[in-house]
Design a protein around this motif. Structure first.
Motif, PDB file in Angstrom:
ATOM      1  N   VAL B  24       5.636   1.737  41.867  1.00 44.98           N
ATOM      2  CA  VAL B  24       5.629   3.143  41.456  1.00 44.98           C
ATOM      3  C   VAL B  24       4.186   3.636  41.368  1.00 44.98           C
ATOM      4  N   ALA B  25       3.289   2.796  40.840  1.00 44.28           N
ATOM      5  CA  ALA B  25       1.868   3.170  40.800  1.00 44.28           C
ATOM      6  C   ALA B  25       1.350   3.425  42.215  1.00 44.28           C
ATOM      7  N   ALA B  26       1.826   2.622  43.159  1.00 43.03           N
ATOM      8  CA  ALA B  26       1.421   2.828  44.554  1.00 43.03           C
ATOM      9  C   ALA B  26       1.916   4.172  45.078  1.00 43.03           C
ATOM     10  N   ARG B  27       3.166   4.506  44.769  1.00 41.31           N
ATOM     11  CA  ARG B  27       3.702   5.805  45.196  1.00 41.31           C
ATOM     12  C   ARG B  27       2.879   6.961  44.662  1.00 41.31           C
ATOM     13  N   LYS B  28       2.352   6.765  43.432  1.00 38.11           N
ATOM     14  CA  LYS B  28       1.614   7.841  42.776  1.00 38.11           C
ATOM     15  C   LYS B  28       0.146   7.820  43.141  1.00 38.11           C
ATOM     16  N   GLY B  29      -0.269   6.833  43.956  1.00 37.76           N
ATOM     17  CA  GLY B  29      -1.675   6.753  44.322  1.00 37.76           C
ATOM     18  C   GLY B  29      -2.603   6.496  43.146  1.00 37.76           C
ATOM     19  N   MET B  30      -2.169   5.651  42.212  1.00 36.87           N
ATOM     20  CA  MET B  30      -2.984   5.394  41.015  1.00 36.87           C
ATOM     21  C   MET B  30      -4.152   4.463  41.307  1.00 36.87           C
ATOM     22  N   ASP B  31      -5.048   4.320  40.324  1.00 36.99           N
ATOM     23  CA  ASP B  31      -6.173   3.393  40.447  1.00 36.99           C
ATOM     24  C   ASP B  31      -5.737   2.003  39.942  1.00 36.99           C
ATOM     25  N   PRO B  32      -6.600   0.978  40.093  1.00 39.08           N
ATOM     26  CA  PRO B  32      -6.181  -0.388  39.728  1.00 39.08           C
ATOM     27  C   PRO B  32      -5.730  -0.515  38.278  1.00 39.08           C
ATOM     28  N   ILE B  33      -6.413   0.188  37.376  1.00 42.67           N
ATOM     29  CA  ILE B  33      -6.022   0.101  35.968  1.00 42.67           C
ATOM     30  C   ILE B  33      -4.647   0.731  35.752  1.00 42.67           C
ATOM     31  N   GLY B  34      -4.376   1.816  36.461  1.00 38.61           N
ATOM     32  CA  GLY B  34      -3.051   2.414  36.393  1.00 38.61           C
ATOM     33  C   GLY B  34      -1.978   1.452  36.890  1.00 38.61           C
ATOM     34  N   PHE B  35      -2.308   0.701  37.963  1.00 31.38           N
ATOM     35  CA  PHE B  35      -1.393  -0.339  38.434  1.00 31.38           C
ATOM     36  C   PHE B  35      -1.095  -1.355  37.329  1.00 31.38           C
ATOM     37  N   MET B  36      -2.168  -1.815  36.671  1.00 31.48           N
ATOM     38  CA  MET B  36      -1.983  -2.829  35.622  1.00 31.48           C
ATOM     39  C   MET B  36      -1.168  -2.270  34.465  1.00 31.48           C
ATOM     40  N   LEU B  37      -1.461  -1.021  34.069  1.00 35.06           N
ATOM     41  CA  LEU B  37      -0.717  -0.429  32.958  1.00 35.06           C
ATOM     42  C   LEU B  37       0.764  -0.328  33.291  1.00 35.06           C
ATOM     43  N   LEU B  38       1.082   0.250  34.437  1.00 39.28           N
ATOM     44  CA  LEU B  38       2.496   0.441  34.772  1.00 39.28           C
ATOM     45  C   LEU B  38       3.201  -0.899  34.964  1.00 39.28           C
ATOM     46  N   ALA B  39       2.514  -1.859  35.618  1.00 37.79           N
ATOM     47  CA  ALA B  39       3.132  -3.176  35.806  1.00 37.79           C
ATOM     48  C   ALA B  39       3.390  -3.837  34.452  1.00 37.79           C
ATOM     49  N   THR B  40       2.435  -3.728  33.529  1.00 37.07           N
ATOM     50  CA  THR B  40       2.576  -4.414  32.247  1.00 37.07           C
ATOM     51  C   THR B  40       3.626  -3.755  31.356  1.00 37.07           C
ATOM     52  N   VAL B  41       3.604  -2.433  31.234  1.00 39.61           N
ATOM     53  CA  VAL B  41       4.604  -1.816  30.351  1.00 39.61           C
ATOM     54  C   VAL B  41       6.008  -2.002  30.911  1.00 39.61           C
ATOM     55  N   THR B  42       6.146  -1.978  32.230  1.00 39.52           N
ATOM     56  CA  THR B  42       7.473  -2.188  32.798  1.00 39.52           C
ATOM     57  C   THR B  42       7.907  -3.637  32.617  1.00 39.52           C
ATOM     58  N   GLY B  43       6.959  -4.568  32.834  1.00 34.89           N
ATOM     59  CA  GLY B  43       7.293  -5.990  32.755  1.00 34.89           C
ATOM     60  C   GLY B  43       7.606  -6.465  31.349  1.00 34.89           C
ATOM     61  N   VAL B  44       6.843  -6.013  30.371  1.00 33.51           N
ATOM     62  CA  VAL B  44       7.066  -6.528  29.011  1.00 33.51           C
ATOM     63  C   VAL B  44       7.701  -5.503  28.084  1.00 33.51           C
ATOM     64  N   GLY B  45       7.938  -4.273  28.581  1.00 34.09           N
ATOM     65  CA  GLY B  45       8.481  -3.220  27.721  1.00 34.09           C
ATOM     66  C   GLY B  45       9.845  -3.559  27.142  1.00 34.09           C
ATOM     67  N   GLY B  46      10.745  -4.033  27.992  1.00 33.73           N
ATOM     68  CA  GLY B  46      12.089  -4.343  27.513  1.00 33.73           C
ATOM     69  C   GLY B  46      12.094  -5.446  26.464  1.00 33.73           C
ATOM     70  N   GLY B  47      11.360  -6.525  26.744  1.00 38.94           N
ATOM     71  CA  GLY B  47      11.300  -7.628  25.784  1.00 38.94           C
ATOM     72  C   GLY B  47      10.607  -7.227  24.494  1.00 38.94           C
ATOM     73  N   THR B  48       9.657  -6.286  24.608  1.00 43.26           N
ATOM     74  CA  THR B  48       8.964  -5.811  23.414  1.00 43.26           C
ATOM     75  C   THR B  48       9.917  -5.052  22.507  1.00 43.26           C
ATOM     76  N   LEU B  49      10.693  -4.143  23.101  1.00 41.29           N
ATOM     77  CA  LEU B  49      11.680  -3.411  22.305  1.00 41.29           C
ATOM     78  C   LEU B  49      12.663  -4.392  21.660  1.00 41.29           C
ATOM     79  N   ARG B  50      13.134  -5.347  22.457  1.00 44.86           N
ATOM     80  CA  ARG B  50      14.074  -6.353  21.944  1.00 44.86           C
ATOM     81  C   ARG B  50      13.487  -7.063  20.716  1.00 44.86           C
ATOM     82  N   ASP B  51      12.244  -7.544  20.839  1.00 48.37           N
ATOM     83  CA  ASP B  51      11.637  -8.269  19.722  1.00 48.37           C
ATOM     84  C   ASP B  51      11.432  -7.372  18.510  1.00 48.37           C
TER      85      ASP B  51
END
Lengths: 214, 214, 214
Positions: B24-51
């Motif tokens: 999705v960050a690629a679709r939006k043409g984001m910068d590398p930090i934007g890639f890391m942010l979106l990848a991280t919140v998507t990857g750990v967001g669900g487990g974070t809410l669960r915990d």
């Protein structure tokens, strides 16, 4: 603040973020309660997420409401007097004030978020991640509640400044600098980078979407 | 993962969700930090809410940052090489890859969310609800941050697949299947249903708004 | 409910907020699972935020799923029968029903949020802030998930009613009224104010944006 070295960093961050919340409320022509809501969620939102993730309970402003009072005072001041001071010189003044106050909050919270994460035993990587989230979350809620495109999506250097601020702080600590010096190094790095980006329109090398636009 | 039977499920879910964030960050043409942010919140967001909801503290990635590292590695790989591989063959490839990776994450997290809820003493109903929220939350944050219409609102079968995956897992456990078999049953059911919906455009019987459009 | 004086307040708040969630799902023509999701997050969202901030763990509906069952029952009832009853008389009926049910949930949760905050030792200011957040959060999630402009941004008196309800409850307690009387005073104040605002289109004095529109 539970053992954080310099509470003034936290208070300053809360106050400038609350200011951005109140100014966004002003842009939207909200009522006084809307000012207080936006000022408060922006001011304490980042620290609240930080405390939730670390597991501090209750979150800081429940045991000590000072920060909430600061936010409300800022909201009242901006509502009462804010229509005048930021617009003495034509268009765009208020928007620029929001951007610079947000930059200060970003730099301050990136350091206090990392600081508190370390105090609770987090690794350096997690401290940087947590500092970054603390620094960006208040502004994200503010923009979502106000129905604006989140600043965090701006093409300019934004999250990067939070990462740099938190990293500078963590590195300075590992170089055995005294806490206050490490804090100042972090805040100065983050604010300096974001400020340069604001002043010169710097942006990061971004991803070039391929031609098919998928 | 504190006693969860199969950490690979969690890691796989984190990795594929991180992939969707980076794409999705690629679709939006984001910068590398934007890639890391979106990848991280998507990857750990669900487990974070669960915990957070279960009351695990601190949340899992603070005590063990492996998952955050996985997310960042995925972000870097996609930024560096992602412009090429998903678009070799004309339009729509990247969007389809996002949808299928999201389907895998949905199925995996519906099971791990339910699993962890049960490990903390939740009832079957709550385990299913928590599995569903775990599975959908990362994608919701991703889409909100990227300013897109949440996938969760798509007319296709989406949340239903998470409910089915979590339910199949819980039922399999109650039928006294071994944990691994129950996990596989859950993941296969959820991914199978979502995959069929994607492949054939299946949708649920939806509510017919009355003519007045109120 | 862990020592809250009157669980009926909580249950009533959950049910009416779940109703608004289901009705919004109806407006959007969602499928049955979408109805359940919107009803549940709206119904238990406010109390979940409250418990997270106070530090109750796990949050209330994990140890006792009654409220989740209530939400699902409301969702099923509205999906099955809801197309008929709220639209017997032309346009706008459903929207008005959403607004009035939301007003009831707002008033009820402003009191229960403040009540639980006090039970956990919060100061009066924090109790009001927490009551307000509890009352508004479910509706905010509902509207964000359904991709609508949050009600909380409406120019009408909205958050103010939550503040007034929570404040009336806290003041009544400090005047040594019995808990039930204080609860009723809070709910009546909040619902009365919001109801008057709805019926008469009342709004707060709002901030006049200066001419430059910055």
């Amino acid at each position: 603040m539970l053992g954080v070295a310099a509470p003034w960093l936290e208070w300053a961050g809360v106050a400038v973020f609350a200011l951005t919340g109140a100014l966004v409320a002003a842009r939207k022509g909200m009522d006084p309660i809307g000012f207080m809501l936006l000022a408060t969620v922006t001011g304490v939102g980042g620290g609240t997420l930080r405390d939730l993730l670390i597991g501090v309970r209750p979150v800081f402003w429940i045991s000590d409401p000072t920060d909430v009072l600061v936010c409300m005072a800022v909201a009242v001041l901006v509502f009462a007097g804010g229509g005048r001071f930021p617009v003495r010189a034509g268009g765009g003044r208020r928007r620029r004030l929001i951007l610079w106050a947000d930059a200060a909050g970003l730099a301050l919270f990136s350091v206090t978020g990392a600081e508190r994460a370390i105090a609770f035993g987090a690794s350096p990587l997690v401290a940087v991640a947590l500092g970054t989230m603390t620094a960006t979350f208040g502004g994200i809620i503010r923009d979502i509640l106000a129905n604006e495109v989140p600043l965090v999506l701006a093409r300019e250097i934004y999250i990067t400044a939070a990462v740099v601020g938190a990293t500078a702080y963590v590195v300075a600590l590992h170089l055995a600098l005294p806490p206050l010096a490490a804090e100042l190094a972090g805040v100065a790095s983050g604010f300096g980078l974001r400020g340069l980006a604001l002043a010169r329109g710097w942006s990061m090398p971004n991803f070039q979407p391929p031609a098919d636009g998928a």
